[in-house]
Design a protein around this motif. Sequence first.
Motif, mmCIF file in Angstrom:
data_model
loop_
_atom_site.group_PDB
_atom_site.id
_atom_site.type_symbol
_atom_site.label_atom_id
_atom_site.label_comp_id
_atom_site.label_asym_id
_atom_site.label_seq_id
_atom_site.Cartn_x
_atom_site.Cartn_y
_atom_site.Cartn_z
ATOM 1 N N ARG A 211 2.455 -0.683 -9.286
ATOM 2 C CA ARG A 211 3.357 -1.792 -8.991
ATOM 3 C C ARG A 211 4.427 -1.899 -10.087
ATOM 4 N N ASP B 142 -7.336 -2.336 -8.549
ATOM 5 C CA ASP B 142 -7.042 -3.119 -7.345
ATOM 6 C C ASP B 142 -5.796 -3.955 -7.536
ATOM 7 N N PRO C 234 0.254 -0.861 -3.222
ATOM 8 C CA PRO C 234 -0.375 -0.741 -1.893
ATOM 9 C C PRO C 234 0.175 0.448 -1.123
ATOM 10 N N GLU C 235 -0.647 1.044 -0.290
ATOM 11 C CA GLU C 235 -0.243 2.237 0.442
ATOM 12 C C GLU C 235 1.001 1.990 1.286
#
Length: 216
Positions: free
Chosen positions: A159, A207, A212-213
């Motif tokens: 991110r 996490d 995110p994918e």
Amino acid sequence: MSEQDNQRGPKFRRRAEARPDEVLDAALDLFITKGFAATRVEDIARQAGLSKGAVYLYFPSKEALMEGLVRRAVAPIASLALHQLEGVEGDPRLAISATLRMVAGKLADPRLIAIPRLIMREVVQFPELAEMYRKEVLEQIIPVAIGLINRGIAEGYLRPVDPELTVRSIVGPIALHLILAEVFRMTPADGLAMDRLMDNHLAILFDGLSLPERAK
């Protein structure tokens, strides 16, 4: 080496070469049991079976002894961590995970983890110990880790986070875990449990840190 030393043979030379480590071993034993402040150089000399003057031949001060302990035990771990983090290609999470697990494994050695514990105990009274640890360990690793996070963001693995603060978030739980154990005497039922801490920490960390994918 002097001619006299040569005449005494290889056994004497091995003994002389081993003395700095013997002094460091004696210092660590006493720092653990008595604390850094309460340990005298003459105590270390007695523990090592040497004269006080002989100790000063190798280490000119008690602070130099602590610096020697850091260089002998902790600095090689920092070098290994640098080797694992530098020049990494692909997903940086793999290098982060491997490095943290390596550190956890090393910290399972009670005589190794005793050194950062000592620094935490004595840092208020002896701030020069923290300065030495910062230069010998932290300043070597943190810039490389920041660069790794930057690259992971640029390549779409992580991110868009603040790299410097992210490195603090990565090492922070480990430092807090040691502080809770050392300062507040709060440990899990099975001791430090570094392996379990690392598994838990990596699960939470990745996490939250992984892109995110659907956003890649």
